[in-house]
Design an enzyme around this catalytic site. Structure first.
Site, PDB file in Angstrom:
ATOM      1  N   LYS A  71       0.838  -1.197   0.000  1.00  0.00           N
ATOM      2  CA  LYS A  71       0.000   0.000   0.000  1.00  0.00           C
ATOM      3  C   LYS A  71       0.875   1.250   0.000  1.00  0.00           C
ATOM      4  CE  LYS A  71      -2.764   2.815   3.072  1.00  0.00           C
ATOM      5  NZ  LYS A  71      -1.826   3.897   2.836  1.00  0.00           N
ATOM      6  N   LEU A 106      -4.186   0.288   7.312  1.00  0.00           N
ATOM      7  CA  LEU A 106      -3.079   1.241   7.332  1.00  0.00           C
ATOM      8  C   LEU A 106      -3.680   2.598   7.004  1.00  0.00           C
ATOM      9  CD1 LEU A 106      -0.279  -0.708   5.384  1.00  0.00           C
ATOM     10  CD2 LEU A 106      -0.477  -0.385   7.858  1.00  0.00           C
ATOM     11  N   ASP A 107      -3.309   3.632   7.759  1.00  0.00           N
ATOM     12  CA  ASP A 107      -3.932   4.931   7.536  1.00  0.00           C
ATOM     13  C   ASP A 107      -3.400   5.597   6.268  1.00  0.00           C
ATOM     14  OD1 ASP A 107      -1.548   6.379   8.151  1.00  0.00           O
ATOM     15  OD2 ASP A 107      -2.006   6.272  10.282  1.00  0.00           O
ATOM     16  N   LEU A 108      -3.958   6.747   5.957  1.00  0.00           N
ATOM     17  CA  LEU A 108      -3.678   7.432   4.693  1.00  0.00           C
ATOM     18  C   LEU A 108      -2.195   7.656   4.458  1.00  0.00           C
ATOM     19  CD1 LEU A 108      -4.965   9.018   2.243  1.00  0.00           C
ATOM     20  CD2 LEU A 108      -4.835  11.052   3.707  1.00  0.00           C
ATOM     21  N   THR A 110       0.385   6.069   5.922  1.00  0.00           N
ATOM     22  CA  THR A 110       1.233   4.914   6.219  1.00  0.00           C
ATOM     23  C   THR A 110       1.295   4.001   5.002  1.00  0.00           C
ATOM     24  OG1 THR A 110       0.639   4.987   8.564  1.00  0.00           O
ATOM     25  CG2 THR A 110       1.571   2.933   7.745  1.00  0.00           C
TER      26      THR A 110
END
Length: 253
Positions: A71, A106-108, A110
């Site tokens: 990602k 996973l956040d924006l 990361t």
């Protein structure tokens, strides 16, 4: 055992009635060209995935599908979002795509390893704190951090369980970690759970600030160096987590 018509409907994303008609009209054949006319034909799970031909075109029939994805930053872990591109969009037209769910989030901002599975029971085992599957992150920090104490407590009262925390040499950084010029130090941290923004909140509690964050491993699965941001590949999560069992309960204090 799964029936042929159910497998066809599931993998071709079509109504089961249509899958039944395809079989009965001789449009489904095995690899030798023999027609599979019985829609109730039972397929042993040990034989899956198998390749058949539907109207002359090859089709792989599966009961499950798993993916590892790198990602990138700027992408949210979601099936759909009105403001940002999603990690699901990057997977494109993968098998059983409508059933895929992300293993954790996973956040924006990361990057890193994101696993996907079509199996709800496996998803539960991989994310539930009871199974304590370790997650390894690399972080680029604005300034050095203090050593954690045993009673480290975050702003909401949560006491995180750090399995490991150590300095990281720049030469050992994963290429997926974004390291801004202003970063003063690097670290690797391992946790046994994945709470909301937990890594960022831990370093804030230790007097630092995360500038770049990348998950480089989930359990025994490491993010391959040759898996470029935004790309993915199939893997067998069952084989990799065959020995996964609940963590022993802690003795009462």
């Amino acid at each position: 055992m799964p029936r042929l018509d159910r497998l066809l409907a599931h993998n071709l994303d079509c109504p089961r009635r249509q899958a039944t008609r395809l079989c009965r009209h001789g449009h489904v054949t095995d690899e030798s060209g023999a027609a599979l006319r019985d829609p109730a034909l039972a397929i042993p799970p040990s034989a899956l995935p198998i390749t058949v031909r539907v109207a002359g075109e090859p089709a792989i029939l599966r009961v499950r599908y798993h993916v590892m994805q790198h990602k990138p930053r700027g992408v949210v872990t979601a099936l759909r979002d009105d403001r940002h591109p999603t990690a699901r969009d990057l997977l494109g037209d993968v098998p059983l795509g409508r059933d895929l769910r992300a293993v954790g989030r996973l956040d924006l901002d990361t990057s890193g390893l994101l696993l996907w599975t079509t199996e709800g029971a496996l998803l539960h085992r991989l994310t539930h704190p009871r199974y304590a599957v370790p997650r390894v992150y690399q972080a680029a920090l604005a300034r050095p951090y203090r050593a954690p104490t045993e009673d480290l407590t975050l702003d909401d009262g949560h006491r995180p369980k750090l399995l490991a925390l150590a300095p990281l040499e720049r030469a050992s950084c994963h290429p997926g970690l974004h390291v801004p010029e202003e970063a003063e130090c690097l670290a690797t941290i391992t946790l046994d759970a994945g709470k909301f923004h937990e890594v960022r909140r831990i370093f804030a509690a230790l007097g630092s600030h995360v500038l770049g964050l990348c998950r480089v491993a989930y359990g025994s699965i490491a993010l391959p160096y040759d898996l470029a941001p935004g790309t993915h590949r199939e893997l067998d999560l069952h084989a990799r987590f065959a020995d996964l069992h609940p963590a022993p309960a802690e003795a009462p204090a």
